[in-house]
Motif scaffolding. Structure first.
Motif, short mmCIF file in Angstrom:
data_model
loop_
_atom_site.label_atom_id
_atom_site.label_comp_id
_atom_site.label_asym_id
_atom_site.label_seq_id
_atom_site.Cartn_x
_atom_site.Cartn_y
_atom_site.Cartn_z
N GLY A 75 0.74 -1.31 -0.01
CA GLY A 75 -0.03 0.02 -0.01
C GLY A 75 0.76 1.41 -0.02
N LEU A 76 2.15 1.18 0.35
CA LEU A 76 2.94 2.33 0.23
C LEU A 76 3.40 2.84 -1.22
CD1 LEU A 76 5.17 1.82 3.25
CD2 LEU A 76 3.02 3.02 3.22
N GLY A 77 3.23 4.05 -1.47
CA GLY A 77 3.79 4.69 -2.79
C GLY A 77 4.64 5.67 -2.48
N ASN A 78 4.74 6.52 -3.66
CA ASN A 78 5.89 7.38 -3.47
C ASN A 78 5.81 8.51 -2.41
OD1 ASN A 78 8.46 7.97 -4.78
ND2 ASN A 78 7.77 9.75 -5.86
N ILE A 79 4.49 8.98 -2.20
CA ILE A 79 4.10 10.11 -1.21
C ILE A 79 4.59 9.44 0.15
CG2 ILE A 79 2.50 11.28 -0.02
CD1 ILE A 79 0.86 11.35 -2.75
N TYR A 80 3.79 8.31 0.46
CA TYR A 80 4.05 7.49 1.84
C TYR A 80 5.36 7.21 2.36
CZ TYR A 80 -0.63 9.25 2.21
OH TYR A 80 -1.62 10.12 1.93
N VAL A 81 6.17 6.58 1.23
CA VAL A 81 7.50 6.27 1.19
C VAL A 81 8.27 7.47 1.86
CG1 VAL A 81 9.63 5.23 0.39
CG2 VAL A 81 7.31 4.01 0.07
N ASP A 82 7.98 8.47 1.25
CA ASP A 82 8.97 9.53 1.51
C ASP A 82 8.70 10.00 3.01
OD1 ASP A 82 10.16 9.50 -0.84
OD2 ASP A 82 9.46 11.43 -1.68
N GLU A 83 7.41 10.26 3.16
CA GLU A 83 7.14 10.58 4.57
C GLU A 83 7.41 9.80 5.73
OE1 GLU A 83 5.24 13.62 5.19
OE2 GLU A 83 6.02 14.01 3.38
N VAL A 84 7.35 8.54 5.51
CA VAL A 84 7.46 7.48 6.53
C VAL A 84 9.24 7.62 6.88
CG1 VAL A 84 5.63 6.11 6.29
CG2 VAL A 84 7.64 5.35 5.57
N LEU A 85 10.00 7.61 5.71
CA LEU A 85 11.44 7.68 5.98
C LEU A 85 11.85 8.90 6.51
CD1 LEU A 85 12.77 6.22 2.50
CD2 LEU A 85 12.58 5.04 4.74
N PHE A 86 11.16 10.17 6.34
CA PHE A 86 11.36 11.13 7.02
C PHE A 86 11.16 11.29 8.54
CE2 PHE A 86 10.27 15.29 9.25
CZ PHE A 86 11.28 15.98 8.98
N ARG A 87 10.08 10.86 8.73
CA ARG A 87 9.43 10.59 10.13
C ARG A 87 10.42 9.45 11.05
NH1 ARG A 87 3.18 10.51 11.13
NH2 ARG A 87 2.33 12.33 9.81
N SER A 88 10.84 8.64 10.38
CA SER A 88 11.94 7.69 11.07
C SER A 88 13.30 8.19 10.90
CB SER A 88 11.63 6.22 10.69
OG SER A 88 11.69 6.25 9.31
N PHE A 89 13.62 9.28 10.29
CA PHE A 89 14.82 9.95 10.28
C PHE A 89 15.88 8.97 9.32
CE2 PHE A 89 13.54 11.57 14.34
CZ PHE A 89 13.06 12.69 13.75
N ILE A 90 15.56 8.34 8.34
CA ILE A 90 16.34 7.38 7.61
C ILE A 90 16.49 8.11 6.17
CG2 ILE A 90 16.40 5.05 6.62
CD1 ILE A 90 14.64 4.20 9.01
N HIS A 91 17.77 8.11 5.77
CA HIS A 91 17.97 8.58 4.18
C HIS A 91 17.24 7.55 3.47
CE1 HIS A 91 20.07 9.87 0.86
NE2 HIS A 91 20.42 11.02 1.52
N PRO A 92 16.62 8.17 2.27
CA PRO A 92 16.33 6.95 1.43
C PRO A 92 17.00 6.35 0.61
CG PRO A 92 15.97 9.39 0.65
CD PRO A 92 16.42 9.51 2.05
N GLU A 93 18.51 6.32 0.40
CA GLU A 93 19.52 5.85 -0.09
C GLU A 93 19.96 4.67 0.62
OE1 GLU A 93 21.06 7.94 -3.99
OE2 GLU A 93 21.06 9.16 -2.19
N ARG A 94 19.70 4.61 1.73
CA ARG A 94 20.25 3.67 2.84
C ARG A 94 19.88 2.16 2.36
NH1 ARG A 94 20.77 4.72 8.21
NH2 ARG A 94 21.11 2.70 8.51
#
Ligand code: ZN
Length: 273
Positions: A170-189
């Motif tokens: 169920g996660l797409g581009n919007i919510y993946v970016d949001e959950v990574l910000f909220r968990s302080f994880i860089h998207p390229e990790r």
């Protein structure tokens, strides 16, 4: 593209409109939307069937009839419209479910990427597309330890891993970016390198973000509206998606936009190291 919260909102708005309605006939103006079975069988099997419920799995809607299940994916811009049978429609309206009470459920899709599959009840979960869908964020089997095991197995970035519907549904581009910000994880990790603490933060960010977005009726980015023509309001609460060069709501530095996993990706380089 509508993601889990938007599809869930469509489900909730459709439910009171169509449950209990019986199909008199189905018309298909664009056959490529019907993926399984062939169009003639699709229309014939639905005739006389009553809608009992609508379920959701990831980004799919599952219309539960007497003995068949219609599996519908809205893809980019698909939407359902409930009208009187006599109401006008345009050339972007491709599938018509006419009910015995002279009302009609219509599927409109400007981009024509949406899909429908019709299965015998029970078969839908055993075959694609649903057999490949991963765990739901609200499923009690979606646990930190299970998520951790899945992430260990991949060499991909966390962004690509979360976009892949076979792990978390169920996660797409919007919510993946949001959950990574909220968990302080860089998207390229690389997903396999996340610490236990980071996975715990990610797990709760997924559940909380999706829950809050559903409560707001989803995010209206581009053209999404629910079946009653209403827009969601969660877009006003997004931390990073669509906020390039705007100040980070946490540290004030500008939000960066880059490409990860072939998708436009928004993040804060100070908060997500
Ligand atoms: Zn920041």
């Amino acid at each position: 593209m509508p993601e889990l919260p938007e599809v869930e909102t469509v489900r909730r708005t459709l439910l009171p409109l169509v449950v209990g309605k019986t199909i008199e006939r189905v018309k298909v103006h664009r056959s490529k939307i019907i993926q399984h079975p062939d169009v003639a069988t699709f229309c014939e099997r639905l005739k006389g069937q009553t809608i009992h419920d609508i379920h959701r799995r990831g980004k799919f809607l599952l219309f539960q009839f007497d003995d068949v299940v219609l599996v519908s994916h809205l893809r980019m811009e698909g939407r359902y419209i409930y009208e009187k049978e006599s109401a006008p429609f345009d050339q972007h309206t491709h599938v018509f479910f006419a009910f015995t009470d002279r009302t009609e459920l219509r599927y409109r899709d400007v981009r024509k990427f949406g899909t429908m599959h019709l299965f015998d009840k029970g078969e839908e979960l055993r075959v694609p597309p649903l057999s490949k869908v991963g765990r739901e964020p609200f499923d009690e089997q979606f646990t930190v330890s299970w998520l951790s095991e899945q992430l260990q197995r991949t060499k991909r970035t966390i962004k690509a891993t979360l976009l892949d519907q076979t792990i978390v549904a169920g996660l797409g581009n919007i919510y993946v970016d949001e959950v990574l910000f909220r968990s302080f994880i860089h998207p390229e990790r690389i997903a396999a390198t996340l610490t236990t603490q980071e996975i715990e933060a990610l797990h709760s960010a997924i559940i909380q973000t999706i829950q809050e977005a559903i409560e707001k009726g989803g995010s209206t980015v581009r053209t999404y509206v629910n079946t009653q023509g209403k827009t969601g309001t969660f877009q006003t609460q997004l931390y990073v998606y669509g906020r390039v060069n705007m100040p980070c709501r946490r540290c004030g530095n500008p939000i960066i936009k880059t490409v990860v996993a072939n998708r436009g990706t928004h993040y804060c380089k100070y908060c997500q190291i």
